[in-house]
Design a protein around this motif. Structure first.
Motif, mmCIF file in Angstrom:
data_model
loop_
_atom_site.group_PDB
_atom_site.id
_atom_site.type_symbol
_atom_site.label_atom_id
_atom_site.label_comp_id
_atom_site.label_asym_id
_atom_site.label_seq_id
_atom_site.Cartn_x
_atom_site.Cartn_y
_atom_site.Cartn_z
ATOM 1 N N ASP A 79 0.847 -1.189 0.000
ATOM 2 C CA ASP A 79 0.000 0.000 0.000
ATOM 3 C C ASP A 79 0.885 1.243 0.000
ATOM 4 O O ASP A 79 2.073 1.167 0.303
ATOM 5 C CB ASP A 79 -0.901 -0.011 1.240
ATOM 6 N N THR A 80 0.325 2.342 -0.355
ATOM 7 C CA THR A 80 0.951 3.671 -0.338
ATOM 8 C C THR A 80 2.380 3.646 -0.874
ATOM 9 O O THR A 80 2.601 3.278 -2.012
ATOM 10 C CB THR A 80 0.908 4.278 1.092
ATOM 11 N N ASN A 81 3.371 4.052 -0.048
ATOM 12 C CA ASN A 81 4.745 4.207 -0.525
ATOM 13 C C ASN A 81 5.358 2.901 -1.010
ATOM 14 O O ASN A 81 6.066 2.874 -2.022
ATOM 15 C CB ASN A 81 5.639 4.806 0.571
ATOM 16 N N THR A 82 5.100 1.811 -0.292
ATOM 17 C CA THR A 82 5.676 0.519 -0.683
ATOM 18 C C THR A 82 5.147 0.092 -2.039
ATOM 19 O O THR A 82 5.912 -0.354 -2.910
ATOM 20 C CB THR A 82 5.363 -0.556 0.373
ATOM 21 N N ALA A 84 3.969 2.054 -4.398
ATOM 22 C CA ALA A 84 4.519 2.969 -5.402
ATOM 23 C C ALA A 84 5.960 2.607 -5.743
ATOM 24 O O ALA A 84 6.360 2.657 -6.918
ATOM 25 C CB ALA A 84 4.437 4.408 -4.897
ATOM 26 N N GLU A 85 6.747 2.212 -4.748
ATOM 27 C CA GLU A 85 8.144 1.864 -4.982
ATOM 28 C C GLU A 85 8.271 0.574 -5.793
ATOM 29 O O GLU A 85 9.114 0.472 -6.687
ATOM 30 C CB GLU A 85 8.883 1.732 -3.651
#
Length: 201
Positions: A79-82, A84-85
């Motif tokens: 989710d979120t930053n992970t 996106a990365e």
């Protein structure tokens, strides 16, 4: 602690009596073509990293497709930053999860039926500690889109966990890789594995 393991077993013993099927091109949609190009770019970047770290390692084979597939499977639980990365590393920043999952499902199914003169097996599994609960949506998408076996295991019992995972790996690679794990860390709570078997020249 989450672990990802990618295995590859190869054999050059192939039946040359088979008559190859006619060439078959894979027709891709516009978004699938974008992802395919990005997947090629990821592969070359991966090869570059491997080449730098394994200069003196002879006879090394790697499967960038397996690595990208394992990361895509993992993305479904991020989710979120992970998230996106992971998508950024794969080059799939503009794709949503449904598009990405469909892309890997389509490419994998096509690859498995592409060449009748070789044998190719691509299998996935996710092992979840008995004390850990994963979202049903994560389990379902990996079973449906990546044909992954999702099972529970007692990681606190290292001997049993090692044996269960090693037996699965041996079966999936026709005994070419029998013991990829040993002395698992007691901190492991989930393990994602991709096994690729290739038999050809």
């Amino acid at each position: 602690l989450m672990m990802i393991i990618v295995l590859m077993g190869c054999s050059n013993d192939v039946d040359l009596g088979l008559r190859p099927k006619e060439r078959m091109d894979i027709e891709l949609s516009r978004s699938e073509k974008v992802m395919a190009n990005e997947n090629v770019d990821f592969s070359f970047r991966f090869f570059q990293q491997i080449n730098q770290s394994t200069v003196n390692t002879p006879n090394l084979m790697v499967s960038p497709y397996s690595v990208s597939m394992a990361l895509a499977m993992l993305a479904n639980g991020a989710d979120t930053n992970t998230l996106a990365e992971i998508k950024d590393v794969l080059g799939f920043s503009e794709a949503d999860l449904d598009e990405m999952n469909s892309y890997f499902q389509r490419i994998t199914q096509t690859l498995l039926d592409l060449d009748n003169t070789t044998k190719l097996g691509i299998t996935n599994s996710i092992w979840v500690d008995n004390d850990l609960t994963v979202y049903e949506s994560f389990r379902r998408v990996n079973e449906d889109m990546y044909d992954a076996k999702v099972g529970n295991i007692d990681f606190s019992n290292a001997q049993e966990a090692n044996q269960t995972i090693n037996e699965w790996c041996a079966i999936q690679t026709n005994d070419l890789i029998k013991k990829p794990v040993s002395n698992l860390s007691p901190d492991v709570r989930m393990m994602l594995l991709n096994a690729l078997y290739f038999k050809g020249i």
